[in-house]
Design an enzyme around this catalytic site. Structure first.
Site, PDB file in Angstrom:
ATOM      1  CB  ILE A 150       4.696  -3.808  -0.397  1.00  0.00           C
ATOM      2  CG1 ILE A 150       4.158  -3.563  -1.807  1.00  0.00           C
ATOM      3  CG2 ILE A 150       5.685  -2.698  -0.014  1.00  0.00           C
ATOM      4  CD1 ILE A 150       3.244  -2.352  -1.933  1.00  0.00           C
ATOM      5  CG  ASP A 169      -0.741  -9.563   7.194  1.00  0.00           C
ATOM      6  OD1 ASP A 169      -1.941  -9.837   7.362  1.00  0.00           O
ATOM      7  OD2 ASP A 169      -0.251  -9.339   6.067  1.00  0.00           O
ATOM      8  CB  THR A 204      -2.808  -2.755   5.143  1.00  0.00           C
ATOM      9  OG1 THR A 204      -3.083  -1.358   5.366  1.00  0.00           O
ATOM     10  CG2 THR A 204      -1.976  -3.293   6.283  1.00  0.00           C
ATOM     11  CB  ALA A 232      -0.458   1.696   2.424  1.00  0.00           C
ATOM     12  NE  ARG A 233      -4.825   3.084  -2.652  1.00  0.00           N
ATOM     13  CZ  ARG A 233      -3.779   2.782  -3.438  1.00  0.00           C
ATOM     14  NH1 ARG A 233      -2.572   3.202  -3.138  1.00  0.00           N
ATOM     15  NH2 ARG A 233      -3.946   2.074  -4.532  1.00  0.00           N
ATOM     16  CG  ASP A 257       3.737   7.574  -2.730  1.00  0.00           C
ATOM     17  OD1 ASP A 257       4.392   8.521  -3.197  1.00  0.00           O
ATOM     18  OD2 ASP A 257       3.577   6.488  -3.342  1.00  0.00           O
ATOM     19  CD  GLU A 261      -3.382  23.904   0.105  1.00  0.00           C
ATOM     20  OE1 GLU A 261      -3.561  24.677   1.067  1.00  0.00           O
ATOM     21  OE2 GLU A 261      -3.904  24.061  -1.005  1.00  0.00           O
ATOM     22  CG  HIS A 274       0.000   7.590  -5.882  1.00  0.00           C
ATOM     23  ND1 HIS A 274      -1.178   7.350  -6.515  1.00  0.00           N
ATOM     24  CD2 HIS A 274       0.354   6.394  -5.327  1.00  0.00           C
ATOM     25  CE1 HIS A 274      -1.535   6.088  -6.365  1.00  0.00           C
ATOM     26  NE2 HIS A 274      -0.604   5.479  -5.639  1.00  0.00           N
ATOM     27  CG  LEU A 275       6.567   9.837  -7.322  1.00  0.00           C
ATOM     28  CD1 LEU A 275       7.902  10.560  -7.143  1.00  0.00           C
ATOM     29  CD2 LEU A 275       6.243   9.712  -8.813  1.00  0.00           C
ATOM     30  N   GLY A 276       5.111   5.564  -5.445  1.00  0.00           N
ATOM     31  CA  GLY A 276       5.534   4.224  -5.000  1.00  0.00           C
ATOM     32  C   GLY A 276       5.681   3.231  -6.142  1.00  0.00           C
TER      33      GLY A 276
HETATM   34  N1  LIG Z   1       2.223   4.079  -3.081  1.00  0.00           N
HETATM   35  C1  LIG Z   1       2.018   3.306  -4.104  1.00  0.00           C
HETATM   36  O1  LIG Z   1       2.221   3.676  -5.250  1.00  0.00           O
HETATM   37  C2  LIG Z   1       1.529   1.908  -3.866  1.00  0.00           C
HETATM   38  C3  LIG Z   1       1.955   0.883  -4.735  1.00  0.00           C
HETATM   39  C4  LIG Z   1       1.494  -0.403  -4.499  1.00  0.00           C
HETATM   40  C5  LIG Z   1       0.604  -0.656  -3.460  1.00  0.00           C
HETATM   41  N2  LIG Z   1       0.194   0.380  -2.679  1.00  0.00           N
HETATM   42  C6  LIG Z   1      -0.739   0.125  -1.560  1.00  0.00           C
HETATM   43  O2  LIG Z   1      -0.148  -0.841  -0.705  1.00  0.00           O
HETATM   44  C7  LIG Z   1      -1.097  -1.834  -0.401  1.00  0.00           C
HETATM   45  C8  LIG Z   1      -0.384  -3.143  -0.178  1.00  0.00           C
HETATM   46  O3  LIG Z   1       0.167  -3.604  -1.400  1.00  0.00           O
HETATM   47  P1  LIG Z   1       0.678  -5.109  -1.544  1.00  0.00           P
HETATM   48  O4  LIG Z   1       1.085  -5.276  -2.963  1.00  0.00           O
HETATM   49  O5  LIG Z   1       1.643  -5.456  -0.485  1.00  0.00           O
HETATM   50  O6  LIG Z   1      -0.701  -5.878  -1.281  1.00  0.00           O
HETATM   51  P2  LIG Z   1      -0.911  -7.348  -0.740  1.00  0.00           P
HETATM   52  O7  LIG Z   1      -2.328  -7.652  -0.952  1.00  0.00           O
HETATM   53  O8  LIG Z   1       0.108  -8.257  -1.301  1.00  0.00           O
HETATM   54  O9  LIG Z   1      -0.636  -7.220   0.833  1.00  0.00           O
HETATM   55  C9  LIG Z   1      -1.484  -6.576   1.724  1.00  0.00           C
HETATM   56  C10 LIG Z   1      -1.313  -7.243   3.077  1.00  0.00           C
HETATM   57  O10 LIG Z   1      -2.018  -6.480   4.055  1.00  0.00           O
HETATM   58  C11 LIG Z   1      -2.556  -7.414   4.978  1.00  0.00           C
HETATM   59  N3  LIG Z   1      -3.625  -6.786   5.750  1.00  0.00           N
HETATM   60  C12 LIG Z   1      -4.901  -6.513   5.363  1.00  0.00           C
HETATM   61  N4  LIG Z   1      -5.561  -5.916   6.367  1.00  0.00           N
HETATM   62  C13 LIG Z   1      -4.691  -5.804   7.405  1.00  0.00           C
HETATM   63  C14 LIG Z   1      -4.781  -5.268   8.701  1.00  0.00           C
HETATM   64  N5  LIG Z   1      -5.924  -4.741   9.162  1.00  0.00           N
HETATM   65  N6  LIG Z   1      -3.689  -5.310   9.493  1.00  0.00           N
HETATM   66  C15 LIG Z   1      -2.531  -5.840   9.058  1.00  0.00           C
HETATM   67  N7  LIG Z   1      -2.388  -6.380   7.828  1.00  0.00           N
HETATM   68  C16 LIG Z   1      -3.455  -6.357   7.011  1.00  0.00           C
HETATM   69  C17 LIG Z   1      -3.027  -8.580   4.099  1.00  0.00           C
HETATM   70  O11 LIG Z   1      -3.185  -9.751   4.856  1.00  0.00           O
HETATM   71  C18 LIG Z   1      -1.874  -8.668   3.119  1.00  0.00           C
HETATM   72  O12 LIG Z   1      -0.887  -9.566   3.556  1.00  0.00           O
HETATM   73  C19 LIG Z   1      -2.063  -1.833  -1.599  1.00  0.00           C
HETATM   74  O13 LIG Z   1      -3.333  -2.297  -1.226  1.00  0.00           O
HETATM   75  C20 LIG Z   1      -2.087  -0.395  -2.020  1.00  0.00           C
HETATM   76  O14 LIG Z   1      -3.109   0.280  -1.324  1.00  0.00           O
HETATM   77  C21 LIG Z   1       0.629   1.651  -2.846  1.00  0.00           C
HETATM   78  O1  LIG Z   2      -1.952   0.488  -5.624  1.00  0.00           O
HETATM   79  C1  LIG Z   2      -1.022   0.713  -6.393  1.00  0.00           C
HETATM   80  O2  LIG Z   2      -0.561  -0.141  -7.164  1.00  0.00           O
HETATM   81  C2  LIG Z   2      -0.382   2.050  -6.328  1.00  0.00           C
HETATM   82  O3  LIG Z   2      -1.112   2.950  -5.567  1.00  0.00           O
HETATM   83  C3  LIG Z   2       0.090   2.594  -7.629  1.00  0.00           C
HETATM   84  O4  LIG Z   2      -0.917   3.312  -8.305  1.00  0.00           O
HETATM   85  P1  LIG Z   2      -0.639   3.809  -9.808  1.00  0.00           P
HETATM   86  O5  LIG Z   2      -0.680   2.593 -10.649  1.00  0.00           O
HETATM   87  O6  LIG Z   2      -1.715   4.755 -10.156  1.00  0.00           O
HETATM   88  O7  LIG Z   2       0.719   4.448  -9.778  1.00  0.00           O
END
Ligand SMILES: NC(=O)c1ccc[n+]([C@@H]2O[C@H](COP(=O)([O-])OP(=O)(O)OC[C@H]3O[C@@H](n4cnc5c(N)ncnc54)[C@H](O)[C@@H]3O)[C@@H](O)[C@H]2O)c1
Ligand SMILES: O=C(O)[C@H](O)COP(=O)(O)O
Length: 394
Positions: A150, A169, A204, A232-233, A257, A261, A274-276
């Protein structure tokens, strides 16, 4: 053999499941009897996994909803769908940055309070709109924490939108580093992001390091008027710190995301549920990726895109393949070879790769005698260092 897949939750893309084909039955048995689960962000931390469960496919990126260490020790391989929803998150993040910069939430709220004829509303709008004058993202600095699937996409597109991009990163994957525009400046100190950026976004996983990263210690370094995003989380954000830094005028807008409250009814905060990763395209991609990994693992023993076991790809040309999940301790491979030799079986191929406390072994055998294979499997099952044994017949 028909493999039983159980989908957990109701939001698994049904089209993505068609990847699986005839040798797979979907939702025909109870969770207890399933060979594999296919899930999204459902929490499995209080689950008791049945001995029948061989694998979990997470149709998404984050896997902190799954007790990965427990799975490893029970011989359950966990797969995710890296990058499957990255474009969806990137688009929402870019939208939310502009949404925040243009004060669209308070502007929309104010407008909905203007009552009367269209003419009266128009008069009020032209008089009152200056209160919501925003700023443009072009020319501003965006700081990105985490340059994975991302973060790297956000970096490249933010640069195309005219932003100066800095990224932090320390664990960046080589493939991602190659994909990122050479104009993106990598910083080696997290503080550089908080000190220099007009927009801060984090991509992350949730880890010991990132939990609470959006907190007072880092916020104290930020410029006035910053826009901060967390897609992210949830646990990355210290919510009280966000409110404090909005109230003292440092954070102009916070977008997240993850609902709370504490964040409702705040003009400077916009929360999405949580729509990402929730687009038709991302759901299909992620289900396809997770389904394909499960199919490959169950049918061939090969592992791709696992979060708890190493990648192991090896063509099967022998009558039998035995797959073993074993403790990553000295002499295991020698013991495996000795047990095979005791049965007078010839090894055609052996691959053993470790990751942390466990390892995965593919053992291809030049042997067609099912009784000899059964005897060997019994030996493996009795071995204290081996936690899972499977037999795949070509
Ligand atoms: N909101 C959503 O619906 C949604 C959707 C997809 C992912 N996410 C969250 O986003 C996160 C990232 O997704 P992604 O697909 O890019 O994952 P990814 O594994 O491709 O990338 C994560 C990156 O974070 C880096 N990282 C780890 N620890 C770190 C730190 N302490 N400081 C800086 N960088 C660090 C890693 O080296 C990696 O490059 C997921 O783990 C998930 O929690 C949320
Ligand atoms: O880590 C993810 O891929 C996102 O948080 C999305 O979660 P979801 O699949 O429940 O929408």
């Amino acid at each position: 053999m028909v493999y039983q897949i159980k989908t957990i939750g109701n939001n698994i893309d049904q089209k993505g499941l068609s990847e699986l084909g005839d040798q797979f039955a979907i939702d025909q048995v109870t969770e207890e009897k399933a060979h594999a689960f296919l899930c999204r962000a459902q929490n499995f931390h209080t689950y008791k996994f049945s001995e029948n469960l061989l694998a979990i496919g997470r149709a998404g990126a984050g896997f902190n909803n799954i007790p990965v260490e427990q799975c490893s020790s029970q011989g359950i391989v966990v797969f995710n769908a890296p990058g499957g929803n990255a474009n969806a998150v990137k688009e929402l993040v870019l939208a939310m940055m502009i949404f925040g910069s243009r004060n669209l939430k308070p502007a929309n709220k104010w407008l909905s309070e203007q009552l009367g004829s269209d003419q009266a509303i128009d008069l009020a709008v032209e008089k009152g709109k200056k209160a919501f004058s925003g700023s443009e993202i072009a020319g501003k600095t965006i700081g990105i924490i985490g340059l994975g699937n991302i973060g790297s996409r956000v970096a490249n597109d933010a640069e195309k939108l005219g932003m100066k991009v800095i990224g932090y990163d320390p664990y960046i994957a080589v493939e991602r580093a190659w994909e990122i525009s050479s104009h993106v400046k990598r910083v080696t100190q997290l503080s550089d992001i908080f000190e220099q950026a007009d927009y801060i976004t984090i991509h992350t996983p949730l880890t010991k390091e990132t939990r609470g990263m959006y907190g007072a210690e880092n916020f104290a370094k930020m410029k006035k008027g910053v826009v901060v995003l967390n897609f992210a989380r949830d646990e990355i954000t210290d919510k009280d710190a966000v409110l404090e830094y909005i109230n003292n005028g440092t954070i102009q807008h916070f977008a997240t995301d993850f609902g709370s409250e504490k964040f409702y009814h705040q003009d400077a905060i916009f929360v999405t549920p949580h729509l990402g990763g929730s687009t038709a395209e991302a759901s299909l991609n992620c289900t396809r990726m997770a389904a394909n990994s499960l199919k490959r693992y169950l049918m061939t023993g090969e592992i791709i895109n696992s979060v708890n076991f190493p990648r192991v790809v090896q063509e099967l040309n022998s009558p039998y393949r035995i797959t073993l999940i074993n403790k990553n301790v000295p002499n295991v491979v020698a013991n495996i070879a000795a047990l095979v030799s005791e049965q007078s079986i010839n090894i055609a191929n052996i691959v053993n790769r470790g990751q942390g406390e466990f390892a995965y072994t593919l053992l291809d055998l030049d042997e067609s005698n099912a009784d000899k294979i059964d005897a060997l499997v019994d030996q493996f099952k009795a071995n204290e260092n081996i936690v899972r044994v499977r037999v795949i017949q070509r």
